[in-house]
Design a protein around this motif. Structure first.
Motif, PDB file in Angstrom:
ATOM      1  N   GLY A  28       0.792  -1.230   0.000  1.00 10.26           N
ATOM      2  CA  GLY A  28       0.000   0.000   0.000  1.00 10.26           C
ATOM      3  C   GLY A  28       0.823   1.278   0.000  1.00 10.26           C
ATOM      4  N   LYS A  29       2.095   1.190  -0.372  1.00 14.28           N
ATOM      5  CA  LYS A  29       2.931   2.411  -0.336  1.00 14.28           C
ATOM      6  C   LYS A  29       2.423   3.466  -1.323  1.00 14.28           C
ATOM      7  CE  LYS A  29       6.735   0.291  -1.331  1.00 14.28           C
ATOM      8  NZ  LYS A  29       6.120  -1.048  -1.493  1.00 14.28           N
ATOM      9  N   SER A  30       2.112   3.029  -2.556  1.00 14.41           N
ATOM     10  CA  SER A  30       1.643   4.005  -3.549  1.00 14.41           C
ATOM     11  C   SER A  30       0.287   4.574  -3.133  1.00 14.41           C
ATOM     12  CB  SER A  30       1.490   3.355  -4.929  1.00 14.41           C
ATOM     13  OG  SER A  30       2.729   2.887  -5.353  1.00 14.41           O
ATOM     14  N   TYR A  31      -0.527   3.720  -2.535  1.00 16.48           N
ATOM     15  CA  TYR A  31      -1.842   4.158  -2.054  1.00 16.48           C
ATOM     16  C   TYR A  31      -1.667   5.278  -1.008  1.00 16.48           C
ATOM     17  CZ  TYR A  31      -6.248   3.709   0.561  1.00 16.48           C
ATOM     18  OH  TYR A  31      -7.428   3.957   1.205  1.00 16.48           O
ATOM     19  N   ILE A  32      -0.785   5.030  -0.046  1.00 12.84           N
ATOM     20  CA  ILE A  32      -0.542   6.004   1.033  1.00 12.84           C
ATOM     21  C   ILE A  32       0.055   7.290   0.440  1.00 12.84           C
ATOM     22  CG2 ILE A  32       0.872   6.432   3.104  1.00 12.84           C
ATOM     23  CD1 ILE A  32       0.641   3.345   3.635  1.00 12.84           C
ATOM     24  N   ALA A  33       1.003   7.114  -0.501  1.00 14.00           N
ATOM     25  CA  ALA A  33       1.669   8.276  -1.114  1.00 14.00           C
ATOM     26  C   ALA A  33       0.641   9.148  -1.832  1.00 14.00           C
ATOM     27  CB  ALA A  33       2.741   7.795  -2.092  1.00 14.00           C
ATOM     28  N   GLN A  34      -0.248   8.515  -2.586  1.00 14.70           N
ATOM     29  CA  GLN A  34      -1.241   9.298  -3.335  1.00 14.70           C
ATOM     30  C   GLN A  34      -2.218  10.022  -2.417  1.00 14.70           C
ATOM     31  OE1 GLN A  34      -3.294   7.530  -6.527  1.00 14.70           O
ATOM     32  NE2 GLN A  34      -1.448   6.753  -7.510  1.00 14.70           N
ATOM     33  N   LYS A  35      -2.619   9.328  -1.334  1.00 18.51           N
ATOM     34  CA  LYS A  35      -3.546   9.989  -0.400  1.00 18.51           C
ATOM     35  C   LYS A  35      -2.871  11.205   0.229  1.00 18.51           C
ATOM     36  CE  LYS A  35      -6.909   8.360   1.526  1.00 18.51           C
ATOM     37  NZ  LYS A  35      -8.349   8.043   1.459  1.00 18.51           N
ATOM     38  N   ALA A  36      -1.621  11.039   0.639  1.00 17.85           N
ATOM     39  CA  ALA A  36      -0.910  12.158   1.285  1.00 17.85           C
ATOM     40  C   ALA A  36      -0.789  13.329   0.315  1.00 17.85           C
ATOM     41  CB  ALA A  36       0.464  11.699   1.745  1.00 17.85           C
ATOM     42  N   GLN A  37      -0.462  13.028  -0.938  1.00 18.90           N
ATOM     43  CA  GLN A  37      -0.302  14.097  -1.922  1.00 18.90           C
ATOM     44  C   GLN A  37      -1.621  14.847  -2.128  1.00 18.90           C
ATOM     45  OE1 GLN A  37       1.206  12.988  -5.830  1.00 18.90           O
ATOM     46  NE2 GLN A  37       0.190  14.790  -6.676  1.00 18.90           N
ATOM     47  N   ARG A  38      -2.711  14.084  -2.219  1.00 15.47           N
ATOM     48  CA  ARG A  38      -4.024  14.705  -2.456  1.00 15.47           C
ATOM     49  C   ARG A  38      -4.428  15.592  -1.277  1.00 15.47           C
ATOM     50  NH1 ARG A  38      -9.044  10.744  -2.823  1.00 15.47           N
ATOM     51  NH2 ARG A  38      -8.925  10.994  -0.581  1.00 15.47           N
ATOM     52  N   TYR A  39      -4.186  15.098  -0.070  1.00 19.28           N
ATOM     53  CA  TYR A  39      -4.535  15.850   1.144  1.00 19.28           C
ATOM     54  C   TYR A  39      -3.738  17.152   1.215  1.00 19.28           C
ATOM     55  CZ  TYR A  39      -4.155  16.770   6.238  1.00 19.28           C
ATOM     56  OH  TYR A  39      -4.120  17.343   7.484  1.00 19.28           O
ATOM     57  N   LEU A  40      -2.436  17.055   0.953  1.00 17.69           N
ATOM     58  CA  LEU A  40      -1.585  18.245   1.041  1.00 17.69           C
ATOM     59  C   LEU A  40      -1.953  19.246  -0.046  1.00 17.69           C
ATOM     60  CD1 LEU A  40       1.710  16.333   1.802  1.00 17.69           C
ATOM     61  CD2 LEU A  40       0.563  17.922   3.363  1.00 17.69           C
ATOM     62  N   ALA A  41      -2.188  18.755  -1.263  1.00 17.97           N
ATOM     63  CA  ALA A  41      -2.531  19.667  -2.366  1.00 17.97           C
ATOM     64  C   ALA A  41      -3.854  20.367  -2.060  1.00 17.97           C
ATOM     65  CB  ALA A  41      -2.626  18.888  -3.671  1.00 17.97           C
ATOM     66  N   TRP A  42      -4.787  19.644  -1.465  1.00 19.07           N
ATOM     67  CA  TRP A  42      -6.079  20.241  -1.089  1.00 19.07           C
ATOM     68  C   TRP A  42      -5.873  21.372  -0.074  1.00 19.07           C
ATOM     69  CZ3 TRP A  42      -9.218  19.654   3.537  1.00 19.07           C
ATOM     70  CH2 TRP A  42     -10.561  20.023   3.379  1.00 19.07           C
ATOM     71  N   LEU A  43      -4.869  21.205   0.788  1.00 17.42           N
ATOM     72  CA  LEU A  43      -4.555  22.249   1.765  1.00 17.42           C
ATOM     73  C   LEU A  43      -3.597  23.306   1.198  1.00 17.42           C
ATOM     74  CD1 LEU A  43      -4.051  20.046   4.937  1.00 17.42           C
ATOM     75  CD2 LEU A  43      -5.849  21.747   4.607  1.00 17.42           C
ATOM     76  N   SER A  44      -3.394  23.303  -0.122  1.00 17.47           N
ATOM     77  CA  SER A  44      -2.526  24.270  -0.813  1.00 17.47           C
ATOM     78  C   SER A  44      -1.059  24.110  -0.463  1.00 17.47           C
ATOM     79  CB  SER A  44      -2.921  25.718  -0.505  1.00 17.47           C
ATOM     80  OG  SER A  44      -4.221  25.944  -0.888  1.00 17.47           O
ATOM     81  N   ILE A  45      -0.638  22.922  -0.079  1.00 16.92           N
ATOM     82  CA  ILE A  45       0.786  22.683   0.173  1.00 16.92           C
ATOM     83  C   ILE A  45       1.333  21.976  -1.070  1.00 16.92           C
ATOM     84  CG2 ILE A  45       2.448  21.446   1.631  1.00 16.92           C
ATOM     85  CD1 ILE A  45       0.330  21.721   3.905  1.00 16.92           C
ATOM     86  N   PRO A  46       2.274  22.626  -1.799  1.00 16.01           N
ATOM     87  CA  PRO A  46       2.766  22.001  -3.029  1.00 16.01           C
ATOM     88  C   PRO A  46       3.391  20.630  -2.740  1.00 16.01           C
ATOM     89  CG  PRO A  46       3.488  24.282  -2.856  1.00 16.01           C
ATOM     90  CD  PRO A  46       2.884  23.929  -1.531  1.00 16.01           C
ATOM     91  N   ALA A  47       2.773  19.585  -3.285  1.00 11.94           N
ATOM     92  CA  ALA A  47       3.216  18.219  -2.996  1.00 11.94           C
ATOM     93  C   ALA A  47       3.264  17.429  -4.295  1.00 11.94           C
ATOM     94  CB  ALA A  47       2.242  17.564  -2.013  1.00 11.94           C
ATOM     95  N   ALA A  48       4.233  16.526  -4.414  1.00  9.07           N
ATOM     96  CA  ALA A  48       4.314  15.686  -5.618  1.00  9.07           C
ATOM     97  C   ALA A  48       4.892  14.328  -5.253  1.00  9.07           C
ATOM     98  CB  ALA A  48       5.206  16.354  -6.668  1.00  9.07           C
ATOM     99  N   THR A  49       4.481  13.315  -6.008  1.00  6.55           N
ATOM    100  CA  THR A  49       4.972  11.959  -5.769  1.00  6.55           C
ATOM    101  C   THR A  49       5.915  11.559  -6.896  1.00  6.55           C
ATOM    102  OG1 THR A  49       2.915  11.404  -4.677  1.00  6.55           O
ATOM    103  CG2 THR A  49       4.232   9.554  -5.436  1.00  6.55           C
ATOM    104  N   PHE A  50       7.025  10.953  -6.532  1.00  5.44           N
ATOM    105  CA  PHE A  50       7.995  10.456  -7.522  1.00  5.44           C
ATOM    106  C   PHE A  50       8.041   8.943  -7.371  1.00  5.44           C
ATOM    107  CE2 PHE A  50       8.677  14.825  -6.666  1.00  5.44           C
ATOM    108  CZ  PHE A  50       9.017  15.380  -7.903  1.00  5.44           C
ATOM    109  N   ASN A  51       7.416   8.255  -8.325  1.00  6.34           N
ATOM    110  CA  ASN A  51       7.297   6.804  -8.231  1.00  6.34           C
ATOM    111  C   ASN A  51       8.446   6.154  -9.011  1.00  6.34           C
ATOM    112  OD1 ASN A  51       6.420   4.180  -9.557  1.00  6.34           O
ATOM    113  ND2 ASN A  51       4.857   4.418  -7.976  1.00  6.34           N
ATOM    114  N   VAL A  52       9.319   5.489  -8.284  1.00  9.14           N
ATOM    115  CA  VAL A  52      10.530   4.949  -8.910  1.00  9.14           C
ATOM    116  C   VAL A  52      10.175   3.856  -9.928  1.00  9.14           C
ATOM    117  CG1 VAL A  52      12.735   3.770  -8.465  1.00  9.14           C
ATOM    118  CG2 VAL A  52      11.988   5.639  -6.977  1.00  9.14           C
ATOM    119  N   GLY A  53       9.081   3.137  -9.674  1.00 10.09           N
ATOM    120  CA  GLY A  53       8.630   2.105 -10.625  1.00 10.09           C
ATOM    121  C   GLY A  53       8.390   2.708 -12.011  1.00 10.09           C
TER     122      GLY A  53
END
Ligand code: ATP
Ligand code: F6P
Length: 447
Positions: A28-53
């Motif tokens: 569930g790492k990608s799942y957790i990463a995506q949720k965190a990114q969405r939550y932060l972006a919603w709060l206007s905190i610039p967030a991005a995920t870099f998926n090594v796969g």
């Protein structure tokens, strides 16, 4: 220069955080990463995920399990190159103003973690390691079936063979995997370890406010099936006149919607299973919830009250345009950020909704009866609507919206009560009462 602040009021001038995911595949790492990114972006905190796969796939699009064998030099070289490319892109992104970068990879050895930590520290970027550890075989197999056999790594392959290969991939990772601080020599790291989807969590050396917000959010995630229903209150007496805000009673048709709502909810739930109902503290949402079954738990939240229009409360859009023409134009130009005199902006509403989102993440089935602007903000969180669009989303009256979160997105269905109501949607530049948002209707797929 005044410090830059974001949605949750954190001073982010110097705070930059790299969240380094850790764990075996299918945890569930990608799942957790995506949720965190969405939550932060919603709060206007610039967030991005870099998926090594994704980086690895350019050089090794469909590798078999052997590729991940620790003694395979070719595999090792390509995997390292992919990690280096992802981290290099992340560093470039931080230079352009990124605040929270998420490195989505297994990072399953101490050496790999030390390499990321050293590189980030040299660049003055804080590091939080977030590990998902799970030893529930059934859950791992379900994850493989649900998301791994359909991944681009196995495109066009038989799902059974793909699942077997993925199992072998995990075995290869297990040969070198070290859980965070497993040997007792990583105790200086900042980390969150989530065991078996939050049954147990370990928090180590969390340092500042933004780190603690991220950790608190991630601790509250669960993956039990659940649904969130959203409805506006029934049509109100002020809606009939095209007046905003206020605390009016329901119109006749609004009352009719309140009586119809239990049936609409039953149809959408598909069973008699009880729901928890959250309303605002305003008369029109409480009245709309009034006929729902008595065994539904009901809770009123001030945070769910409609956007406060300040001095414009109770006015029509035409009256606002006449009395405050500059404000009217400024709102159209940047509706998300415009704050009514003595009132609120959409950005303000998002900030006060943060506890609602946190509570929603912890809960299962919830029906929220609230108001146009508030529902737009909650909808934007689930559907990742950008700030320029979210304040314009049509949310018709007398319509139940069903949101079903999935592994990587949210399904939307709408249920219309077929009870006429005025439209309270207003297009940019217009002051017309009861405009029809026809071109945007397709935003919701109607049930
Ligand atoms: P990989 O290393 O192959 O990229 P991954 O760890 O990133 O794998 P995901 O792709 O995120 O795994 O797996 C998604 C699945 O994991 C979803 O089905 C989701 O329900 C489930 N999941 C989410 N959180 C957790 C958790 N904390 N523990 C185990 N499974 C989880
Ligand atoms: O018109 C109904 C209403 O809920 C008002 O009370 C509120 O001010 C308005 O919608 C929010 O919509 P907008 O942001 O499009 O003006």
């Amino acid at each position: 220069m005044a410090p830059r602040t974001n949605g949750i009021g954190v001073q982010v001038e110097n705070t930059r955080i790299c969240v380094v995911m850790v764990g075996l595949p299918a945890r569930g790492k990608s799942y957790i990463a995506q949720k965190a990114q969405r939550y932060l972006a919603w709060l206007s905190i610039p967030a991005a995920t870099f998926n090594v796969g994704n980086y690895r796939r350019t050089d090794a699009p469909q590798p078999s399990a052997d590729f991940f064998e620790p003694n395979n030099p070719e595999g090792e070289r390509k995997r390292r190159a992919a990690a280096e490319a992802a981290v290099a892109d992340m560093l470039r992104w931080f230079k352009k103003g990124g605040v929270v970068g998420i490195l989505d990879a297994t990072n399953s050895t101490k050496e790999r973690r030390k390499w990321v930590l050293d590189l980030m520290t040299q660049n003055n970027i804080e590091v939080i390691f977030v590990e998902s550890k799970c030893d529930d075989e059934n859950m791992i197999m379900a994850n493989i079936r649900d998301v791994k056999t359909t991944s681009p790594d196995y495109q066009g392959q038989d799902p059974e063979t793909a699942a077997l290969d993925f199992r072998n991939r995990i075995r290869n990772y297990e040969k070198v995997y070290k859980s965070l601080n497993q040997d007792g020599d990583e105790e200086d790291l900042t980390f969150l370890k989530i065991m078996n989807v939050g049954k147990q969590v370990i928090i180590n050396r969390i340092r500042d406010y933004l780190q603690s917000r991220i950790v608190y959010y991630l601790m509250n995630l669960h993956i039990r099936p659940r649904t969130v229903w959203l409805s506006r209150h029934g049509e109100s007496m002020l809606n009939l006149e095209g007046r905003i805000g206020g605390d009016a009673e329901l119109s006749h048709r609004g009352e009719e919607y309140a009586r119809k709502l239990p049936e609409l909810v039953r149809e959408s739930v598909g069973s008699d299973r009880p729901l928890t109902v959250w309303t605002s503290t305003l008369k029109r949402t409480i009245a709309t919830a009034r006929h729902l079954p008595k065994h539904y738990n009901q809770l009123q939240w001030k945070a769910l009250d409609e956007l406060d229009a300040g001095v414009c409360d109770g006015m029509t859009y035409q009256e606002i345009a006449d009395m405050y023409p500059d404000d009217f134009q400024a709102r159209d130009e940047d509706k998300y950020n415009y704050r009514y005199r003595g009132g609120e902006s959409y950005r303000d509403v998002v900030i006060r909704l943060e506890p609602i989102i946190m509570e929603l993440e912890r809960s299962e089935d919830i029906l929220i009866i609230s108001h146009q602007a508030v529902i737009r903000c909650i909808y934007a969180y689930f559907m990742q609507k950008p700030q320029e669009e979210s304040p314009w989303v049509p949310v018709p009256l007398h319509t139940l919206i069903k949101l079903t979160p999935r592994a990587y997105g949210t399904d939307v269905q709408t249920y219309k009560a077929n009870i006429q109501a005025v439209s309270t949607w207003r297009g940019k530049g217009s002051t017309a009462k009861h405009e029809d948002p026809s071109p945007e209707k397709s935003l919701f797929q109607t049930h």
